[in-house]
Design an enzyme around this catalytic site. Structure first.
Site, PDB file in Angstrom:
ATOM      1  N   VAL A 174      30.621 -41.234  22.366  1.00  0.00           N
ATOM      2  CA  VAL A 174      31.086 -39.862  21.779  1.00  0.00           C
ATOM      3  C   VAL A 174      31.515 -40.867  20.801  1.00  0.00           C
ATOM      4  CG1 VAL A 174      33.053 -38.666  20.869  1.00  0.00           C
ATOM      5  CG2 VAL A 174      32.633 -39.307  23.591  1.00  0.00           C
ATOM      6  N   VAL A 234      42.140 -34.278  24.583  1.00  0.00           N
ATOM      7  CA  VAL A 234      42.141 -32.804  25.443  1.00  0.00           C
ATOM      8  C   VAL A 234      41.305 -31.777  24.877  1.00  0.00           C
ATOM      9  CG1 VAL A 234      43.692 -31.439  26.519  1.00  0.00           C
ATOM     10  CG2 VAL A 234      44.770 -33.256  25.323  1.00  0.00           C
ATOM     11  N   GLY A 278      38.262 -31.571  24.895  1.00  0.00           N
ATOM     12  CA  GLY A 278      36.823 -31.949  24.766  1.00  0.00           C
ATOM     13  C   GLY A 278      36.959 -31.460  22.943  1.00  0.00           C
ATOM     14  N   ILE A 331      37.427 -28.515  22.247  1.00  0.00           N
ATOM     15  CA  ILE A 331      38.746 -27.396  22.323  1.00  0.00           C
ATOM     16  C   ILE A 331      39.286 -27.574  21.018  1.00  0.00           C
ATOM     17  CG2 ILE A 331      40.089 -25.616  23.617  1.00  0.00           C
ATOM     18  CD1 ILE A 331      38.455 -26.139  26.022  1.00  0.00           C
ATOM     19  N   GLY A 390      23.770 -36.769  35.330  1.00  0.00           N
ATOM     20  CA  GLY A 390      25.110 -37.550  34.480  1.00  0.00           C
ATOM     21  C   GLY A 390      26.532 -36.388  34.153  1.00  0.00           C
ATOM     22  N   GLU A 418      30.967 -39.660  36.392  1.00  0.00           N
ATOM     23  CA  GLU A 418      30.825 -40.844  35.979  1.00  0.00           C
ATOM     24  C   GLU A 418      29.590 -41.347  37.144  1.00  0.00           C
ATOM     25  OE1 GLU A 418      31.747 -42.668  33.228  1.00  0.00           O
ATOM     26  OE2 GLU A 418      32.220 -40.695  32.751  1.00  0.00           O
ATOM     27  N   LYS A 466      45.729 -35.481  30.499  1.00  0.00           N
ATOM     28  CA  LYS A 466      45.786 -34.441  29.701  1.00  0.00           C
ATOM     29  C   LYS A 466      46.592 -33.657  29.359  1.00  0.00           C
ATOM     30  CE  LYS A 466      40.678 -34.743  29.590  1.00  0.00           C
ATOM     31  NZ  LYS A 466      39.944 -34.403  30.549  1.00  0.00           N
ATOM     32  N   GLY A 501      31.441 -33.357  26.583  1.00  0.00           N
ATOM     33  CA  GLY A 501      29.918 -33.535  25.772  1.00  0.00           C
ATOM     34  C   GLY A 501      30.083 -34.695  24.122  1.00  0.00           C
TER      35      GLY A 501
HETATM   36  N1  HSE Z   1      35.553 -36.601  32.401  1.00  0.00           N
HETATM   37  C1  HSE Z   1      36.054 -35.905  31.969  1.00  0.00           C
HETATM   38  C2  HSE Z   1      36.037 -33.994  32.531  1.00  0.00           C
HETATM   39  C3  HSE Z   1      35.614 -36.342  29.720  1.00  0.00           C
HETATM   40  O1  HSE Z   1      34.526 -34.121  32.389  1.00  0.00           O
HETATM   41  O2  HSE Z   1      36.117 -33.498  31.219  1.00  0.00           O
HETATM   42  C4  HSE Z   1      36.414 -35.391  28.619  1.00  0.00           C
HETATM   43  O3  HSE Z   1      37.295 -35.542  28.962  1.00  0.00           O
END
Ligand code: HSE
Length: 402
Positions: free
Chosen positions: A12, A127, A129, A131, A182, A185, A200, A297
């Site tokens: 990020v 929260v 990403g 959006i 990918g 994690e 979130k 992302g």
């Molecule tokens: N690991 C989180 C997801 C990343 O998959 O939504 C974004 O917060």
């Protein structure tokens, strides 16, 4: 000139630098001043990187630099990120972050430090990403009594559930594939156990309520118990399984939870697939509004971080208020939550299950070693009590969203 520093040059963080540099003209126009990335804090060196010369290893260099106005904290975690955020805010530098763990744990404290030092703490990227959801809740929807916030807020698990639904694959196989390409994690615990979604919804419900709803208080179930068999039953019921994070408020009672739910196509969240996220907000005047987009992302998340940077730059020297105090609210109103449940039990306890549960319909997909059914509407407490009577005889259960 607005000078920015980025804490953490990972996915990020590097995306944040990219957004600021590639969209420099439009961002500068929107701020009404030029913007630049003056420094990037990271323990590592990045030989050959385009912005190698801006890497610094000492946080004091940034915090003590009077020319740096705004910090983008994209380190993650609650150790160094917490300490460095406090240092930056105490030095009067606004901080924009994607770090939901830190916001969920220390949000009100950091907001107060920012207010005391005429700067701001912003967390749109924490929260959903890319959006926009935090700002709509704090701005466009402030004439509403918010009755519920319900969303798919974890991209990894939504990707996995979509794959399982489409391909009939088992959880473990989809997880391995998601890790290999990918999406998940190496340690997927926070995603698959629902902890990420829980943080979130803790942030969103705290913002709606204006007080602190702690993530530890929110009942959370992840997707690890979902199997290919569950997907078959879901299809038979004409539904999809989605991991929902939800907050509801009714008659002065409040409840939040994270768990897999069975959704019908009447629910717009049914159509949110792959890594996409969506958050449905219900207000007493507005009715439903849904916010949909890329919930994770590099560039999508970085875009939200930089959107906050623009707002901080426009409010340089001032605090942007946020109505979220550190008064902790306990969510005890589990009774508010009543619904039907889909339940699978071993064939050997079918009779006990029939006696224990108010059964609305049996569900048959050809597995003769088990008995599956949908209950009538039951409260969470009632369901829990009846389920515990059957102990290990219960193979799995999933809540039905009506
Ligand atoms: N690991 C989180 C997801 C990343 O998959 O939504 C974004 O917060």
């Amino acid at each position: 000139m607005i000078n920015v520093a980025v804490f953490g040059y990972g996915t990020v963080g590097s995306g944040t630098v990219e957004v600021i540099m590639d969209n420099n003209d439009v961002i500068s126009k929107n701020i009404g001043d030029r913007i630049d990335v003056k420094a990037i804090l990271d323990l590592r060196d990045f030989p050959g990187d385009k912005y190698e010369s801006r890497i610094v290893h000492d946080v004091d260099v940034i915090v003590n630099d009077p020319e740096i106005d705004i910090i983008c904290e994209t380190m993650g975690g609650v150790g160094a990120a917490y300490k460095f955020t406090k240092m930056a805010l105490e030095a009067g530098k606004s901080v924009c972050t994607s770090n939901k763990e830190l916001v969920a744990l220390h949000g009100p404290e950091l907001l107060k430090i920012a207010a005391d030092h005429n700067c701001s703490y912003k967390f749109e990227a924490s929260v959903g990403g890319g959006i926009p959801i935090i700002r709509p809740l704090q701005d466009a929807l402030t004439a509403e009594v918010i009755q519920s916030v319900c969303g798919i807020v974890n991209g990894t698990t939504n990707y996995m559930l979509t794959k399982m639904d489409k391909e009939g694959a088992e959880f473990e196989d989809v997880l391995k594939e998601a890790q290999a390409n990918g999406y998940a994690e190496a340690d997927p615990t926070a995603d698959i156990e629902g902890h990420d979604a829980c943080r979130k919804i803790a942030i969103l419900s705290s913002l709606v309520f204006g007080k602190t709803i702690r993530s530890e208080e929110i009942p959370t179930e992840g997707i690890t118990a979902i199997s290919a068999r569950d997907m078959k039953y879901a299809k038979q019921l004409g539904r999809k399984i989605k991991l929902l994070a939800r907050y509801e408020s009714k008659d002065g009672k409040r409840y939040a939870m994270v768990a897999p739910f069975l959704l019908t196509p009447e629910n717009p969240l049914y159509f949110v697939d792959d890594v996409f996220n969506a958050i449905k907000v219900t207000g007493n005047m507005l009715g439903e509004a849904m916010f949909y987009g890329r919930g994770a992302g590099k560039l999508a998340t970085a875009s939200a971080v930089v959107g906050d940077v623009v707002e901080c730059a426009k409010n340089k020297g001032k605090n942007i208020p946020c109505d979220w105090t550190d008064e902790v609210v306990t969510l005890k109103d589990k009774e508010l939550s009543s619904r039907r449940f889909f339940v699978r039990v071993g064939a050997e306890v079918a009779c006990e299950a029939k006696e224990a549960f108010p059964i609305e319909e049996e569900v048959k997909v050809g597995f003769y070693d088990e008995f599956a059914f949908v209950t009538k509407v039951m409260s969470e407490n009632d369901f829990e009590e009846k389920k515990s009577k059957l102990g290990a005889g219960v193979i799995n259960y999933i809540r039905m969203e009506d």
